[in-house]
Design a protein around this motif. Structure first.
Motif, PDB file in Angstrom:
ATOM      1  N   GLY A  87       0.811  -1.216   0.000  1.00 43.22           N
ATOM      2  CA  GLY A  87       0.000   0.000   0.000  1.00 43.22           C
ATOM      3  C   GLY A  87       0.840   1.261   0.000  1.00 43.22           C
ATOM      4  N   PRO A  88       1.760   1.419   0.979  1.00 46.81           N
ATOM      5  CA  PRO A  88       2.623   2.598   0.979  1.00 46.81           C
ATOM      6  C   PRO A  88       3.469   2.712  -0.286  1.00 46.81           C
ATOM      7  CG  PRO A  88       2.659   1.532   3.115  1.00 46.81           C
ATOM      8  CD  PRO A  88       1.904   0.619   2.201  1.00 46.81           C
ATOM      9  N   ALA A  89       3.904   1.576  -0.853  1.00 51.74           N
ATOM     10  CA  ALA A  89       4.720   1.620  -2.067  1.00 51.74           C
ATOM     11  C   ALA A  89       3.940   2.228  -3.229  1.00 51.74           C
ATOM     12  CB  ALA A  89       5.198   0.220  -2.423  1.00 51.74           C
ATOM     13  N   ILE A  90       2.688   1.804  -3.380  1.00 52.53           N
ATOM     14  CA  ILE A  90       1.850   2.335  -4.468  1.00 52.53           C
ATOM     15  C   ILE A  90       1.565   3.820  -4.246  1.00 52.53           C
ATOM     16  CG2 ILE A  90      -0.431   2.201  -5.534  1.00 52.53           C
ATOM     17  CD1 ILE A  90      -0.354  -0.826  -4.953  1.00 52.53           C
ATOM     18  N   ALA A  91       1.276   4.187  -2.991  1.00 55.13           N
ATOM     19  CA  ALA A  91       0.967   5.582  -2.684  1.00 55.13           C
ATOM     20  C   ALA A  91       2.172   6.484  -2.941  1.00 55.13           C
ATOM     21  CB  ALA A  91       0.514   5.702  -1.237  1.00 55.13           C
ATOM     22  N   LEU A  92       3.348   6.003  -2.591  1.00 50.68           N
ATOM     23  CA  LEU A  92       4.547   6.799  -2.791  1.00 50.68           C
ATOM     24  C   LEU A  92       4.896   6.942  -4.264  1.00 50.68           C
ATOM     25  CD1 LEU A  92       6.818   5.534   0.117  1.00 50.68           C
ATOM     26  CD2 LEU A  92       6.249   7.925  -0.335  1.00 50.68           C
ATOM     27  N   MET A  93       4.759   5.886  -5.021  1.00 44.20           N
ATOM     28  CA  MET A  93       5.183   5.919  -6.427  1.00 44.20           C
ATOM     29  C   MET A  93       4.340   6.906  -7.223  1.00 44.20           C
ATOM     30  SD  MET A  93       5.918   2.761  -9.008  1.00 44.20           S
ATOM     31  CE  MET A  93       7.228   2.193  -7.917  1.00 44.20           C
ATOM     32  N   GLY A  94       3.032   6.795  -7.170  1.00 38.85           N
ATOM     33  CA  GLY A  94       2.125   7.745  -7.810  1.00 38.85           C
ATOM     34  C   GLY A  94       2.582   8.185  -9.186  1.00 38.85           C
ATOM     35  N   PRO A  95       2.564   9.503  -9.444  1.00 41.55           N
ATOM     36  CA  PRO A  95       2.923  10.008 -10.772  1.00 41.55           C
ATOM     37  C   PRO A  95       4.399   9.857 -11.111  1.00 41.55           C
ATOM     38  CG  PRO A  95       2.614  11.830  -9.225  1.00 41.55           C
ATOM     39  CD  PRO A  95       2.162  10.585  -8.519  1.00 41.55           C
ATOM     40  N   ALA A  96       5.237   9.556 -10.110  1.00 42.63           N
ATOM     41  CA  ALA A  96       6.678   9.439 -10.359  1.00 42.63           C
ATOM     42  C   ALA A  96       6.996   8.316 -11.338  1.00 42.63           C
ATOM     43  CB  ALA A  96       7.417   9.194  -9.041  1.00 42.63           C
ATOM     44  N   ILE A  97       6.105   7.339 -11.443  1.00 44.72           N
ATOM     45  CA  ILE A  97       6.377   6.195 -12.308  1.00 44.72           C
ATOM     46  C   ILE A  97       6.520   6.617 -13.764  1.00 44.72           C
ATOM     47  CG2 ILE A  97       3.953   5.578 -12.771  1.00 44.72           C
ATOM     48  CD1 ILE A  97       4.851   2.630 -12.401  1.00 44.72           C
ATOM     49  N   ALA A  98       5.913   7.746 -14.128  1.00 47.94           N
ATOM     50  CA  ALA A  98       5.955   8.216 -15.512  1.00 47.94           C
ATOM     51  C   ALA A  98       7.021   9.283 -15.750  1.00 47.94           C
ATOM     52  CB  ALA A  98       4.585   8.760 -15.920  1.00 47.94           C
ATOM     53  N   SER A  99       7.864   9.551 -14.739  1.00 45.23           N
ATOM     54  CA  SER A  99       8.880  10.600 -14.860  1.00 45.23           C
ATOM     55  C   SER A  99      10.223  10.008 -15.288  1.00 45.23           C
ATOM     56  CB  SER A  99       9.028  11.340 -13.521  1.00 45.23           C
ATOM     57  OG  SER A  99      10.134  12.213 -13.556  1.00 45.23           O
TER      58      SER A  99
END
Length: 330
Positions: A271-283
């Motif tokens: 859960g925290p991993a998904i919340a932290l990643m957010g829009p950063a995955i596309a950067s």
């Protein structure tokens, strides 16, 4: 030039004994100070039994780690301070090696060495990576924060670092609002505004990695938020010389999101991993910074040497400090 070792402790006498012993075993004279943050075990009786070899102060109430460090520095009479947590310890020639390097660069205000990471049985698990391409060097003040921002110049934990007392006091000391959560890094950022930095690629300290370490109490989200705050402070301190080369802060923010999401995944916190990643995955710029940080080692050292001045310090002789230029990283 005089060194003071400031040991902070709270209810960890079994570990404190080792920290004190390593301080008293230094190959050069030094002042040893123990700040006891109101321990309820036998810490006071033990330290007082050592007599005048150790300067002891016990807080009437628990003030926290940062306040204990600040008090220790205030009480110290040395020109340079070697902070030491009670669960860490020093090589016998730690201060001798640092003194030899500092003598060659009086403009320095902070000094960092390599440390071995050990478990509770003192078995070495790893070593902090080498910094730069030389065995001993200094970095001019104007280059320090740029190197810190891109993680080319990591000063490390208190076990690795020593600092000039006057620069510490001028910087305002450790911030108790960050207690045990980057209070050290926050201090290095501010101290480095007042002079040059020395790096020794030589293992002179030992850092204990164990489940009860203070910084492991914080959730990943909190550690991410504090890491982001530190990056903001470093970003603002980068000199004009490097301002054009600094990545946009949005890329750094997203890089930290990626980094801490991977930490959360490693700890099986989906859960925290998904919340932290957010829009950063596309950067893509964030991924570039992450890959650069993960490369580390020789690649990072070579890259930093192209951008940051790393001015060599000459080996000293005689004695153990001569190993500064030995080339073996030990």
């Amino acid at each position: 030039m005089k060194f003071s070792i400031v040991i902070t402790t709270y209810n960890r006498l079994s570990l404190l004994r080792r920290a004190i012993a390593s301080s008293l075993a230094q190959t050069v004279p030094c002042e040893v100070i123990v700040i006891d943050d109101c321990s309820s075990d036998d810490t006071e009786a033990y330290v007082r039994s050592l007599g005048d070899r150790v300067l002891y102060h016990r807080n009437a109430t628990n003030q926290g780690h940062s306040a204990a460090v600040n008090l220790g520095v205030q009480k110290a009479s040395g020109d340079w301070i070697k902070p030491l947590d009670d669960d860490d310890y020093l090589a016998p020639d730690c201060l001798e090696g640092m003194l030899a390097a500092i003598a060659q660069r009086p403009e320095a205000v902070i000094c960092s060495c390599q440390a071995a990471q050990v478990n509770e049985q003192e078995v070495e698990l790893s070593r902090t990576r080498r910094v730069g391409t030389r065995d001993s060097f200094y970095v001019p003040q104007e280059d320090i924060h740029y190197g810190m921002l891109l993680e080319w110049l990591p000063f490390g934990t208190p076990a690795q670092v020593a600092f000039r007392r006057d620069a510490f006091l001028q910087s305002g000391g450790w911030d108790s609002s960050l207690d045990t959560n980057c209070d050290d890094i926050d201090s290095w950022i501010r101290i480095a505004q007042y002079g040059d930095a020395i790096f020794l690629n030589r293992c002179l300290a030992y850092r204990t990695v164990w489940p009860q370490a203070y910084n492991r109490r914080f959730p990943v989200q909190k550690r991410f938020e504090t890491n982001l705050l530190m990056k903001q402070k470093i970003y603002q301190a980068v000199s004009d010389k490097h301002r054009q080369q600094v990545p946009p802060f949005a890329a750094i923010h997203n890089y930290l999101r990626l980094h801490w999401s991977l930490v959360a995944l490693k700890q099986r916190q989906l859960g925290p991993a998904i919340a932290l990643m957010g829009p950063a995955i596309a950067s893509w710029p964030a991924w570039q910074l992450l890959l650069q940080a993960r490369a580390g080692g020789a690649k990072a050292a070579a890259k930093s040497a192209q951008t940051i001045q790393q001015i060599p310090l000459l080996p000293s002789s005689p004695g153990p400090a001569a190993a500064l230029g030995s080339g073996n990283g030990e």
